[in-house]
Scaffold this motif. Structure first.
Motif, PDB file in Angstrom:
ATOM      1  N   UNK A   1     -11.008  -3.705   1.466  1.00 23.02           N
ATOM      2  CA  UNK A   1      -9.711  -3.526   2.121  1.00 23.02           C
ATOM      3  C   UNK A   1      -9.954  -3.515   3.625  1.00 23.02           C
ATOM      4  N   UNK A   2      -9.102  -4.226   4.382  1.00 21.44           N
ATOM      5  CA  UNK A   2      -9.302  -4.276   5.830  1.00 21.44           C
ATOM      6  C   UNK A   2      -7.960  -4.396   6.536  1.00 21.44           C
ATOM      7  N   UNK A   3      -7.983  -4.133   7.838  1.00 24.07           N
ATOM      8  CA  UNK A   3      -6.776  -4.274   8.639  1.00 24.07           C
ATOM      9  C   UNK A   3      -6.454  -5.762   8.784  1.00 24.07           C
ATOM     10  N   UNK A   4      -5.242  -6.145   8.444  1.00 16.59           N
ATOM     11  CA  UNK A   4      -4.809  -7.536   8.652  1.00 16.59           C
ATOM     12  C   UNK A   4      -3.739  -7.570   9.754  1.00 16.59           C
ATOM     13  N   UNK A   5      -2.701  -6.746   9.584  1.00 16.71           N
ATOM     14  CA  UNK A   5      -1.653  -6.634  10.601  1.00 16.71           C
ATOM     15  C   UNK A   5      -1.955  -5.411  11.479  1.00 16.71           C
ATOM     16  N   UNK A   6      -1.485  -5.428  12.737  1.00 12.93           N
ATOM     17  CA  UNK A   6      -1.751  -4.277  13.619  1.00 12.93           C
ATOM     18  C   UNK A   6      -1.036  -2.991  13.172  1.00 12.93           C
ATOM     19  N   UNK A   7      -0.100  -3.117  12.238  1.00 15.78           N
ATOM     20  CA  UNK A   7       0.611  -1.940  11.717  1.00 15.78           C
ATOM     21  C   UNK A   7      -0.037  -1.392  10.438  1.00 15.78           C
ATOM     22  N   UNK A   8      -1.171  -1.972  10.041  1.00 17.00           N
ATOM     23  CA  UNK A   8      -1.854  -1.552   8.805  1.00 17.00           C
ATOM     24  C   UNK A   8      -2.737  -0.321   9.021  1.00 17.00           C
ATOM     25  N   UNK A   9      -3.037   0.340   7.921  1.00 18.20           N
ATOM     26  CA  UNK A   9      -4.137   1.302   7.885  1.00 18.20           C
ATOM     27  C   UNK A   9      -4.992   0.981   6.667  1.00 18.20           C
ATOM     28  N   UNK A  10      -6.228   1.453   6.701  1.00 22.17           N
ATOM     29  CA  UNK A  10      -7.077   1.380   5.506  1.00 22.17           C
ATOM     30  C   UNK A  10      -7.378   2.805   5.074  1.00 22.17           C
ATOM     31  N   UNK A  11      -7.153   3.076   3.796  1.00 17.23           N
ATOM     32  CA  UNK A  11      -7.327   4.419   3.255  1.00 17.23           C
ATOM     33  C   UNK A  11      -8.423   4.398   2.195  1.00 17.23           C
ATOM     34  N   UNK A  12      -9.372   5.323   2.327  1.00 17.98           N
ATOM     35  CA  UNK A  12     -10.353   5.532   1.267  1.00 17.98           C
ATOM     36  C   UNK A  12      -9.668   6.369   0.184  1.00 17.98           C
ATOM     37  N   UNK A  13      -9.637   5.841  -1.022  1.00 20.79           N
ATOM     38  CA  UNK A  13      -8.905   6.511  -2.107  1.00 20.79           C
ATOM     39  C   UNK A  13      -9.760   7.654  -2.650  1.00 20.79           C
ATOM     40  N   UNK A  14      -9.241   8.883  -2.569  1.00 19.11           N
ATOM     41  CA  UNK A  14      -9.970  10.013  -3.158  1.00 19.11           C
ATOM     42  C   UNK A  14      -9.457  10.313  -4.565  1.00 19.11           C
ATOM     43  N   UNK A  15      -8.166  10.051  -4.784  1.00 18.36           N
ATOM     44  CA  UNK A  15      -7.604  10.182  -6.126  1.00 18.36           C
ATOM     45  C   UNK A  15      -6.501   9.152  -6.326  1.00 18.36           C
ATOM     46  N   UNK A  16      -6.541   8.501  -7.488  1.00 12.66           N
ATOM     47  CA  UNK A  16      -5.471   7.584  -7.883  1.00 12.66           C
ATOM     48  C   UNK A  16      -5.106   7.927  -9.318  1.00 12.66           C
ATOM     49  N   UNK A  17      -4.210   7.179  -9.911  1.00 17.09           N
ATOM     50  CA  UNK A  17      -3.914   7.441 -11.321  1.00 17.09           C
ATOM     51  C   UNK A  17      -3.326   6.203 -11.990  1.00 17.09           C
ATOM     52  N   UNK A  18      -3.230   6.304 -13.304  1.00 16.86           N
ATOM     53  CA  UNK A  18      -2.640   5.226 -14.097  1.00 16.86           C
ATOM     54  C   UNK A  18      -1.214   5.654 -14.427  1.00 16.86           C
ATOM     55  N   UNK A  19      -0.279   4.722 -14.242  1.00 14.84           N
ATOM     56  CA  UNK A  19       1.149   5.025 -14.411  1.00 14.84           C
ATOM     57  C   UNK A  19       1.642   4.486 -15.757  1.00 14.84           C
TER      58      UNK A  19
END
Ligand SMILES: [Zn+2]
Length: 344
Positions: free
Chosen positions: A20-38
């Motif tokens: 994951x990387x910055x593409x637009x100047x309004x982007x952020x990159x977040x290291x995922x510490x927790x995700x889930x299945x929906x």
């Protein structure tokens, strides 16, 4: 980096994908510490046509901001952030109306266009409008409950708001998945007097009772409708939360609503046509709902999570690493787990 890629029904793989990387100047990159299945991830898990390119899945996450683009002003590197399942600019007319899921520049995570969060990291478009920073440590004990503000708790709340739940109301909740259970929490929080959950799984029903359900209806179809009527003096519920998305659930929802009542639907509809249109019409039942603007609801629900008034994180009954995500899909699909949390 590693991510969850779905290639077709039942075909979920953990693969190396471009970072994951910055593409637009309004982007952020977040290291995922927790995700889930929906629960909604189970629709493509059951039906997705096979593809060669695949889709990076996941639309619920909490993480730490790793990098921000040159035009990001509010979000800083190191922030612990909740990622709503939709991204939004925070400035357009719909964002101002609190309907960020209709943002004119917005969209959804975990689609073929925007990669998802069941991964080590994720690119966040429109970071200032999308992300919600929280002042807690990334390993705080409240993390599971905070993670539900990404989707399921906000979605359950949206069902309740759309169904016009308020003090003294009789509420029926159709569906005992994580969203239905959060709908019970939301209904109680908004002052419902009676909360009837329609569901059939013992573990989920037990949790629903702890969350505030006063009655359980475990039959289906006409039998369930009869039972709800019996529990409501023959009149039906004021407010019905439809948390499934199948025609049968919508038909049940409208059938258990009283004349003049309201159905709030948040289950992703699996058909183009809405069932039970005539009964809804003749009983003056309003039907509303849709993708929940969870970004708007975080502010309202967060204090109750932080002070422990509500504990929606209890819907997570399994915690896995990224490698076990394919089995996590299977477990949720087999109703072996209510909701699976992923620690990448
Ligand atoms: Zn907007």
């Amino acid at each position: 980096m590693r991510a969850t890629v779905m290639y077709g029904a039942g075909d979920v793989r953990i693969e190396n994908v471009p970072d994951a990387r910055i593409i637009e100047p309004t982007d952020a990159v977040v290291t995922v510490t927790r995700a889930c299945i929906c629960g909604s991830d189970l629709w493509p898990y059951q039906k997705m046509e096979p593809t060669d390119t695949g889709r990076v899945m996941g639309h619920e996450a909490i993480g730490v901001v790793e990098a921000v683009g040159g035009e990001v002003r509010k979000i800083r590197r190191g922030d612990v952030v909740i990622m709503p399942f939709a991204f939004s600019d925070g400035t357009c007319v719909f964002c101002h109306d609190g309907l960020q899921t209709s943002c004119v520049h917005g969209g959804f995570f975990g689609t073929t266009e925007v990669a998802g969060a069941q991964a080590e990291a994720i690119r966040i478009p429109l970071a200032d409008g999308t992300l919600f920073p929280v002042q807690v440590d990334k390993d705080d004990a409240l993390m599971p409950s905070l993670l539900t503000l990404s989707d399921v708790m906000g979605t359950g709340h949206h069902a309740a708001v759309s169904a016009k739940v308020g003090p003294g109301k009789i509420v029926a909740v159709v569906g005992d998945g994580a969203v239905g259970l959060c709908g019970v929490i939301a209904a109680r929080r908004l002052g419902a007097q009676q909360i009837i959950i329609l569901g059939r799984h013992a573990d989920r029903i037990a949790l629903a009772r702890e969350f505030g359900a006063t009655d359980v209806v475990s039959g289906r179809g006409d039998e369930a409708v009869e039972r709800v009527r019996a529990l409501t003096g023959g009149l039906g519920a004021h407010s019905v939360l439809e948390c499934v998305g199948l025609d049968a659930a919508m038909t049940t929802a409208i059938s258990v609503a009283r004349p003049g009542g309201a159905v709030g639907r948040v289950g992703v509809p699996q058909n183009e046509m809405m069932p039970a249109s005539q009964p809804a019409f003749y009983s003056n039942i309003s039907v509303s709902g849709g993708p929940a603007p969870v970004r708007a609801y975080i502010e309202e629900l967060l204090p109750d999570v932080l002070n422990g008034t509500i504990q929606p994180g209890r819907v997570f009954d399994r915690v896995i690493g990224l490698d076990d995500v394919p089995d996590g899909y299977r477990a949720m699909n087999d109703r072996e787990a209510i909701k699976v949390m992923v620690e990448p």
